[in-house]
Write a protein that holds these residues in place. Sequence first.
Motif, mmCIF file in Angstrom:
data_model
loop_
_atom_site.group_PDB
_atom_site.id
_atom_site.type_symbol
_atom_site.label_atom_id
_atom_site.label_comp_id
_atom_site.label_asym_id
_atom_site.label_seq_id
_atom_site.Cartn_x
_atom_site.Cartn_y
_atom_site.Cartn_z
ATOM 1 N N PHE A 57 -19.101 -3.084 -14.688
ATOM 2 C CA PHE A 57 -18.353 -3.613 -15.836
ATOM 3 C C PHE A 57 -18.053 -2.532 -16.881
ATOM 4 N N GLU A 58 -19.084 -1.767 -17.274
ATOM 5 C CA GLU A 58 -18.869 -0.777 -18.342
ATOM 6 C C GLU A 58 -17.964 0.366 -17.869
ATOM 7 N N ARG A 59 -18.027 0.703 -16.595
ATOM 8 C CA ARG A 59 -17.120 1.737 -16.075
ATOM 9 C C ARG A 59 -15.669 1.229 -16.091
ATOM 10 N N TRP A 60 -15.519 -0.059 -15.781
ATOM 11 C CA TRP A 60 -14.197 -0.688 -15.830
ATOM 12 C C TRP A 60 -13.656 -0.677 -17.268
ATOM 13 N N LEU A 61 -14.531 -1.004 -18.230
ATOM 14 C CA LEU A 61 -14.136 -1.006 -19.651
ATOM 15 C C LEU A 61 -13.683 0.396 -20.088
ATOM 16 N N LEU A 62 -14.435 1.375 -19.653
ATOM 17 C CA LEU A 62 -14.143 2.768 -20.018
ATOM 18 C C LEU A 62 -12.728 3.173 -19.600
ATOM 19 N N ALA A 72 -18.849 -17.688 -32.835
ATOM 20 C CA ALA A 72 -19.396 -18.450 -33.965
ATOM 21 C C ALA A 72 -18.806 -17.997 -35.296
ATOM 22 N N ARG A 73 -17.908 -17.011 -35.258
ATOM 23 C CA ARG A 73 -17.293 -16.460 -36.467
ATOM 24 C C ARG A 73 -18.323 -15.946 -37.466
ATOM 25 N N GLN A 74 -19.392 -15.329 -36.961
ATOM 26 C CA GLN A 74 -20.357 -14.684 -37.865
ATOM 27 C C GLN A 74 -19.728 -13.380 -38.349
ATOM 28 N N PRO A 75 -19.703 -13.143 -39.654
ATOM 29 C CA PRO A 75 -18.985 -11.979 -40.182
ATOM 30 C C PRO A 75 -19.797 -10.695 -40.038
ATOM 31 N N LEU A 76 -20.005 -10.285 -38.818
ATOM 32 C CA LEU A 76 -20.846 -9.110 -38.552
ATOM 33 C C LEU A 76 -20.036 -8.021 -37.851
ATOM 34 N N GLY A 77 -20.191 -6.793 -38.318
ATOM 35 C CA GLY A 77 -19.548 -5.647 -37.665
ATOM 36 C C GLY A 77 -18.052 -5.587 -37.867
ATOM 37 N N LEU A 78 -17.523 -6.336 -38.829
ATOM 38 C CA LEU A 78 -16.063 -6.390 -39.015
ATOM 39 C C LEU A 78 -15.486 -5.052 -39.469
ATOM 40 N N GLU A 79 -16.313 -4.241 -40.123
ATOM 41 C CA GLU A 79 -15.821 -2.964 -40.661
ATOM 42 C C GLU A 79 -15.964 -1.831 -39.643
ATOM 43 N N GLN A 80 -16.645 -2.109 -38.529
ATOM 44 C CA GLN A 80 -16.883 -1.036 -37.542
ATOM 45 C C GLN A 80 -15.682 -0.863 -36.613
ATOM 46 N N ARG A 81 -15.199 0.364 -36.478
ATOM 47 C CA ARG A 81 -14.064 0.665 -35.588
ATOM 48 C C ARG A 81 -14.451 1.829 -34.693
ATOM 49 N N PHE A 82 -13.856 1.895 -33.514
ATOM 50 C CA PHE A 82 -14.134 2.993 -32.584
ATOM 51 C C PHE A 82 -12.830 3.665 -32.185
ATOM 52 N N GLU A 83 -12.881 4.967 -32.058
ATOM 53 C CA GLU A 83 -11.662 5.722 -31.753
ATOM 54 C C GLU A 83 -11.315 5.687 -30.275
ATOM 55 N N SER A 84 -12.291 5.376 -29.442
ATOM 56 C CA SER A 84 -12.028 5.365 -28.004
ATOM 57 C C SER A 84 -12.998 4.410 -27.314
ATOM 58 N N ASN A 85 -12.677 4.089 -26.057
ATOM 59 C CA ASN A 85 -13.580 3.263 -25.256
ATOM 60 C C ASN A 85 -14.944 3.930 -25.135
ATOM 61 N N ARG A 86 -14.902 5.240 -24.963
ATOM 62 C CA ARG A 86 -16.150 5.990 -24.797
ATOM 63 C C ARG A 86 -17.007 5.906 -26.066
ATOM 64 N N ALA A 87 -16.354 6.012 -27.218
ATOM 65 C CA ALA A 87 -17.095 5.933 -28.489
ATOM 66 C C ALA A 87 -17.710 4.547 -28.675
ATOM 67 N N ALA A 88 -16.976 3.506 -28.261
ATOM 68 C CA ALA A 88 -17.498 2.139 -28.387
ATOM 69 C C ALA A 88 -18.749 1.963 -27.530
ATOM 70 N N LEU A 89 -18.675 2.397 -26.281
ATOM 71 C CA LEU A 89 -19.822 2.235 -25.384
ATOM 72 C C LEU A 89 -20.989 3.140 -25.814
ATOM 73 N N ALA A 90 -20.667 4.303 -26.384
ATOM 74 C CA ALA A 90 -21.724 5.209 -26.853
ATOM 75 C C ALA A 90 -22.491 4.586 -28.023
ATOM 76 N N ALA A 91 -21.811 3.804 -28.850
ATOM 77 C CA ALA A 91 -22.476 3.157 -29.986
ATOM 78 C C ALA A 91 -23.594 2.230 -29.505
ATOM 79 N N LEU A 92 -23.396 1.633 -28.329
ATOM 80 C CA LEU A 92 -24.435 0.755 -27.768
ATOM 81 C C LEU A 92 -25.653 1.564 -27.367
ATOM 82 N N LYS A 93 -25.421 2.731 -26.825
ATOM 83 C CA LYS A 93 -26.537 3.579 -26.385
ATOM 84 C C LYS A 93 -27.372 4.025 -27.586
ATOM 85 N N HIS A 94 -26.698 4.326 -28.697
ATOM 86 C CA HIS A 94 -27.423 4.749 -29.906
ATOM 87 C C HIS A 94 -28.344 3.663 -30.434
ATOM 88 N N LEU A 95 -27.979 2.396 -30.156
ATOM 89 C CA LEU A 95 -28.766 1.278 -30.685
ATOM 90 C C LEU A 95 -30.147 1.181 -30.083
#
Length: 239
Positions: A231-236, A172-195
């Motif tokens: 799925f998440e293990r595959w992403l990792l 939908a091109r909602q301008p959300l999270g555009l400034e958020q970057r992750f250094e690794s796959n693990r960091a990206a998936l960890a951000a979900l856990k923090h939520l």
Amino acid sequence: MLSHSGRRALPFLLLLALYGCVPVFGTPVELPQKLEPQRDDYEASLSVAFASVNRFAARYDWSYRAEELILDFEVFETQGALWRRILELEDLPPGTALPVTGLAATVEGGHLLAVTPEEYRRLHPEYAQGDTAWEELLAHELVHALHVAILDGNDAAMGPVWFYEGFAVIGARQPLGLEQRFESNRAALAALKHLESRPKGSYATYAAVLRHFMAKAPLPELVRRARDPDFERWLLALP
Ligand SMILES: [Zn+2]
């Protein structure tokens, strides 16, 4: 004997009867009486949302038209009125309590339902920024419907919440999270856990995490794999 044009007109007339004389071409837009003077604006907003979803689908060769994903579009002045319509469509008791505080739009039984732009701003001041926020909200709900269509109607195959909500935000091109970057796959998936402890702002992170993985695998492949328990293990493990 029917003339040529008469023969052609007959199925059209039958269709009109079938649809209770609602115009068959174009998506019917149902507005509260008070909003009728702004009908053109509402129809224009719906067209903007359709066009946005169609561009997204075309980019990935998903051969669905947004216009074909819904039967009609209904607008409500308050969240309470929207919720009463959902209960009616789901055949639930009218007194059923609203399960989510932020409800602003949805697709229910093929009907696109949404509160007005004013009510959306009241409910979600954090998302309703910018001139096109409301059209993006409509597109977001249409992208959920597109996602289900891609999966041949199997909504159980949409994957984890972060995946299908991130998919809708990006589609939908909602301008959300555009400034958020992750250094690794693990960091990206960890951000979900923090939520899980602080859900506010979660859509921004959902989208940022999906953007991270879209840089590593084609989106249609992610859509296909999202249903897998692994799925998440595959992403990792993605390089
Ligand atoms: Zn959503």
